[in-house]
Design an enzyme around this catalytic site. Sequence first.
Site, short mmCIF file in Angstrom:
data_model
loop_
_atom_site.label_atom_id
_atom_site.label_comp_id
_atom_site.label_asym_id
_atom_site.label_seq_id
_atom_site.Cartn_x
_atom_site.Cartn_y
_atom_site.Cartn_z
N GLU A 45 0.82 -1.21 0.00
CA GLU A 45 0.00 0.00 0.00
C GLU A 45 0.86 1.26 0.00
O GLU A 45 0.52 2.25 -0.66
CB GLU A 45 -0.94 0.00 1.22
CG GLU A 45 -2.04 -1.05 1.16
CD GLU A 45 -3.01 -0.83 0.02
OE1 GLU A 45 -3.03 0.26 -0.57
OE2 GLU A 45 -3.74 -1.78 -0.31
N TYR A 128 -6.12 6.19 4.93
CA TYR A 128 -6.33 5.19 3.89
C TYR A 128 -5.52 3.92 4.16
O TYR A 128 -6.05 2.80 4.13
CB TYR A 128 -5.97 5.75 2.51
CG TYR A 128 -5.80 4.65 1.50
CD1 TYR A 128 -6.91 4.02 0.97
CD2 TYR A 128 -4.53 4.21 1.14
CE1 TYR A 128 -6.76 2.96 0.08
CE2 TYR A 128 -4.37 3.17 0.25
CZ TYR A 128 -5.49 2.54 -0.28
OH TYR A 128 -5.34 1.50 -1.15
N ASP A 146 -9.17 6.27 -0.95
CA ASP A 146 -8.11 6.99 -1.68
C ASP A 146 -8.75 7.72 -2.85
O ASP A 146 -9.98 7.83 -2.96
CB ASP A 146 -7.01 6.03 -2.13
CG ASP A 146 -7.49 5.04 -3.19
OD1 ASP A 146 -8.71 4.98 -3.47
OD2 ASP A 146 -6.64 4.31 -3.75
#
Length: 369
Positions: A45, A128, A146
Site C-alpha cells: 500500500e 487510507y 483513496d
Amino acid sequence: MTGVSGEQLTFCPEWAERLVAWYERQGRDLPWRRDTDPYRVWVSEIMLQQTRIEAALEHYRRFMQALPTVADLAAVEEDALLKLWEGLGYYSRARNLKKAACVVMEQYDGQLPASYDALLALPGIGEYTAGAIASISFGIPVPAVDGNVLRVLARLTASRQDVLRPAVKKEFTRLAARMVPPQKPGVFNQAIMELGETVCLPHAAPECGRCPLADLCEACRLGCAGELPVRSPKKERRVEHRYVLVVLRQEKGTWQVLLAKRPAQGLLAGLWELPSLEGSPSGENVRRYAASWLGGRIKRLQPLGPARHLFSHIEWKMQGVCLWVDGGRVPSGCVWAELCELETVYALPSAFSAYTRQIGELAKQEDGR
C-alpha cells in the site's frame, strides 16, 4: 446523507454486494493479494501511493526478497533501503517505512498491531493505509478511501462537491463506512479500489459498459460520469532551470562518476544526485567552475541535450553536459562512484534518468576514442 453543500448523497446497499461478487470473479491476481500478511499489505500500500501498479510490481518483489520481515526493514541501512526504493520516487515513504518498522519492533514485538488507531499512529500511515491494513489483514470493518474510491463514490452519487476539500472527503469516508460489509471488509475495500483502477477510470474515460454498478450509478444515468469528480484546480508548478553535470574520470582503468549528496531537508532530501548548477550558464563558465571546484584538468565538454522532470509543485527544465576530467579531488558532500555502483549501491532520483542512462555509453565511447 446530507452533503456539506446541502446536496443529498444517495446510498444503495446493493453497491457492496455487487462489488464484492464482481471482484471475487475477476479481480486481478497481484502478489500482495495472495498473502494478506499485514507486513506485505503495508509495504504494497505504501508503494502504490503515487505509483502505478505496473511500476510497483518488480520493486515489490525485490523489496520483499531483500526485506521479508519487519525486523529486516527496521535493521536495514538507509542507503540500502533507498536503493531498493529507487525509481518509485517520494523517498520519504521509504524512510517512514523504516521509522514505523522500528516502532513496531519496540512496541509490538515485530508484529503490526491489529488496531486501526494503533496503525494510524505509526509514521507514514494515514487514514487510507490504516484502513487498508486493518480491513484486509485483520478483518476490521473500516473504509479505505483513496483517490480511486473518491472518484467511484462521486460518480455513484453524481456529487458535484469538490473532493479535494477535507470536509467533502470526510463525508465520502462516512458513506464508504456505511458500505463496508462486516463479513468481508478487506474484499470490499479491494473491490472498490479495483473498480477505480480498472473500470471507473479518471478524466473522461470511465468504461461504464464494463461496470458492475452501471445500472445503479447516478452519474451513468445522467450521462455525466466523465465530468466527475469535481476537483479544485491545481496550482501551476514553479519552473526551475538546472545545468546537470555528468563528471567522468578514469582511475586505474575504471570509470567513475561524481555524485553529490542533496541536503537533509527539502526536495529529494538526502539522496545522491548528479551535480547541478542553477540557471543556464554558458559552457565556458561551466568549465571554469568545474576546474576550480574539482581541482583537476577538464579535458573536454560534451553537451547531452535538454530534459525535464515534473514534481508535484516544481518543474525542472534541465540542460546536461558531460565533463571529462583528469584526476580531481573529492568535493565536500560528493563521492566518486564506480559505474557498477550505480546499479548496486547508490540510489539516484528518476529526475536525472535522461542523463544517468547515458553514462555507460559515454564511457564506452571514450574508451573507443
